[in-house]
Write an enzyme that holds these catalytic residues in place. Structure first.
Site, mmCIF file in Angstrom:
data_model
loop_
_atom_site.group_PDB
_atom_site.id
_atom_site.type_symbol
_atom_site.label_atom_id
_atom_site.label_comp_id
_atom_site.label_asym_id
_atom_site.label_seq_id
_atom_site.Cartn_x
_atom_site.Cartn_y
_atom_site.Cartn_z
ATOM 1 N N ARG A 213 48.714 117.604 -3.092
ATOM 2 C CA ARG A 213 48.964 116.937 -1.816
ATOM 3 C C ARG A 213 50.303 117.319 -1.231
ATOM 4 O O ARG A 213 51.174 117.864 -1.919
ATOM 5 C CB ARG A 213 48.840 115.422 -1.938
ATOM 6 C CG ARG A 213 49.573 114.814 -3.117
ATOM 7 C CD ARG A 213 49.226 113.335 -3.210
ATOM 8 N NE ARG A 213 50.250 112.613 -3.956
ATOM 9 C CZ ARG A 213 50.397 111.301 -3.969
ATOM 10 N NH1 ARG A 213 49.593 110.542 -3.273
ATOM 11 N NH2 ARG A 213 51.347 110.727 -4.666
ATOM 12 N N ARG B 182 33.283 102.664 1.316
ATOM 13 C CA ARG B 182 33.365 101.546 2.255
ATOM 14 C C ARG B 182 32.488 101.824 3.458
ATOM 15 O O ARG B 182 32.656 102.860 4.089
ATOM 16 C CB ARG B 182 34.808 101.476 2.734
ATOM 17 C CG ARG B 182 35.431 100.157 2.615
ATOM 18 C CD ARG B 182 36.830 100.235 3.159
ATOM 19 N NE ARG B 182 37.809 99.926 2.141
ATOM 20 C CZ ARG B 182 39.095 100.204 2.270
ATOM 21 N NH1 ARG B 182 39.540 100.832 3.335
ATOM 22 N NH2 ARG B 182 39.924 99.867 1.314
ATOM 23 N N ARG C 231 34.127 104.492 -11.102
ATOM 24 C CA ARG C 231 33.604 104.210 -9.770
ATOM 25 C C ARG C 231 34.392 105.006 -8.747
ATOM 26 O O ARG C 231 35.528 105.418 -9.000
ATOM 27 C CB ARG C 231 33.660 102.724 -9.411
ATOM 28 C CG ARG C 231 34.680 101.918 -10.164
ATOM 29 C CD ARG C 231 34.758 100.496 -9.693
ATOM 30 N NE ARG C 231 36.080 100.301 -9.087
ATOM 31 C CZ ARG C 231 36.308 99.942 -7.853
ATOM 32 N NH1 ARG C 231 35.308 99.713 -7.036
ATOM 33 N NH2 ARG C 231 37.525 99.798 -7.392
#
Ligand SMILES: Cc1cc2nc3c(=O)[nH]c(=O)nc-3n(C[C@H](O)[C@H](O)[C@H](O)COP(=O)(O)OP(=O)(O)OC[C@H]3O[C@@H](n4cnc5c(N)ncnc54)[C@H](O)[C@@H]3O)c2cc1C
Length: 366
Positions: free
Chosen positions: A279, A175, A171
């Site tokens: 990152r 939101r 998944r």
């Protein structure tokens, strides 16, 4: 009679929690750690007055009230809320995928518009997804996949999304509110003063030996304690007799920058394929630092090989099978307890590793 009740191998969170609870019962503990510092992967190093998360960014989050109370007895926590930002070729998107992300991507403003856009883009995949690319598009649509999932995932796995199996992404949380809080947990924060504050409290009253590899002096250390709490690699303990377990590793490049605020947030994910790192962490933002300089870390996802730090267990079928063989041996030991992320070959968040050490201590001390 032996000198110690427990010899603890490793000085990470698992060992620390166990030692703390053992000390409360009046047990004598010796800690043997092969690194030159205690704390395992939550250890922070101070540079320019900033607590640098040397083994990767660590954000404490949990929904377990008991664990939250436990860590708050050890240190006060600040109000840090993890809200990473994604940088796709200079376009900045809020994470996790939420109304701020959709509004920036499509210029829309309501949840109904965002849902319609995603539905329209998902429709291109019909039938069972055959690979990770199809799976991701069927969950979040083409635009989000291409700008925010594809490049990042390919860097993480070192392979094209078309060549990765669909099941890796079960998944992708979406939101439909303007909420940039990455975690859904009830509690989160960073210990004020850094994680070392916690570690020092946990090991208070223990004898410590740093820079010592237990496996090289196993008989000697076994002779010192009634029981051993072992948090190193389980395959290493058994001399790799069935073969070696695999891991994913990371490479960190840390740099002091002569600027007080480099990126305005603790975590920026680089989601394009071309930027080699996944990152950049700017450590001062975990603690709202106001120092004149800053410390940043570029994080690269790399294949693990001998001599590298084993960060993430690869819990695929092949490795799980191998682990089960070692686990069967471990179960027969009555003198040694295997715990933590390396001893149990399991990815554990900090709250879960604390929970696990507590329940083990409960079994030991009743
Ligand atoms: C990059 C990264 C980011 C993470 N971010 C988060 C996060 O944001 N939030 C969260 O909740 N969790 C996070 N985690 C998980 C967290 O790091 C773990 O839950 C926790 O550190 C596990 O503690 P441990 O005691 O099991 O293992 P470790 O911290 O690995 O401790 C094991 C210790 O044993 C020592 N050791 C091993 N073998 C020997 C030996 N033979 N002799 C002597 N010493 C030995 C090692 O040197 C090490 O110090 C992250 C993990 C990683 C890898």
């Amino acid at each position: 009679m032996k000198k110690y009740d427990y010899v603890l191998v490793g000085s990470g969170l698992y060992s620390g929690v166990f030692a703390y609870l053992a000390r409360q019962k009046g047990k004598k503990c010796l800690v043997v750690e092969k690194r030159d510092h205690m704390g395992g992967n939550i250890y922070c190093e101070e540079t320019e007055g900033i607590h640098v998360h040397r083994y990767g960014a660590h954000i404490f989050h949990t929904s377990n009230k008991k664990i939250w109370q436990f860590v708050n007895e050890l240190a006060e926590f600040n109000r840090y809320t993890n809200s990473p930002v994604a940088n796709f070729k200079g376009e900045m998107y809020n994470m996790p995928f939420n109304m701020n992300t959709f509004s920036r991507m499509w210029g829309i403003s309501t949840p109904a518009e965002a849902k319609a856009k995603i539905e329209e883009q998902k429709a291109s995949i019909t039938g069972e997804p055959r690979n990770l690319e199809e799976q991701a598009i069927s969950l979040v649509g083409k635009d989000i996949y291409e700008k925010l999932v594809k490049g990042y995932t390919e860097k993480q796995w070192g392979r094209d999304c078309k060549d990765l199996p669909a099941f890796i992404i079960k998944r992708l949380p979406v939101r439909f509110t303007y909420d940039n809080n990455y975690f859904n947990d009830l509690y989160q924060g960073i210990p004020i003063g850094g994680y070392n504050v916690i570690i020092e409290k946990l090991f208070e009253g223990c004898d410590m030996e740093m820079g010592v590899d237990y496996l090289e002096n196993k008989e000697y250390y076994d002779g010192l304690g009634d029981r051993v709490i072992y948090t190193g690699t389980i395959d290493g303990y058994y001399g790799y007799r069935f073969g070696k377990l695999e891991y994913r590793s990371l490479r960190f490049e840390t740099q002091v920058v002569d600027i007080d605020n480099y990126q305005g947030v603790a975590v920026v994910n680089y989601t394009d394929r071309e930027t080699p790192y996944t990152r950049i962490i700017e450590h001062k933002h975990f603690e709202f630092g106001t120092q004149p300089k800053s410390v940043i870390t570029r994080e690269y996802s790399v294949d693990w090989s001998e001599g590298m730090e084993p960060y993430y267990p690869v819990n695929d079928e092949k490795n799980q099978e191998l682990f089960q063989k070692y686990a069967a041996l471990a179960e027969k030991e009555d003198h040694v307890i295997f715990g933590g992320r390396l001893g149990e070959y399991k990815y554990y968040d900090m709250d879960k590793v604390i929970e696990s050490a507590m329940s083990r201590a409960d079994k030991e001390f009743g």
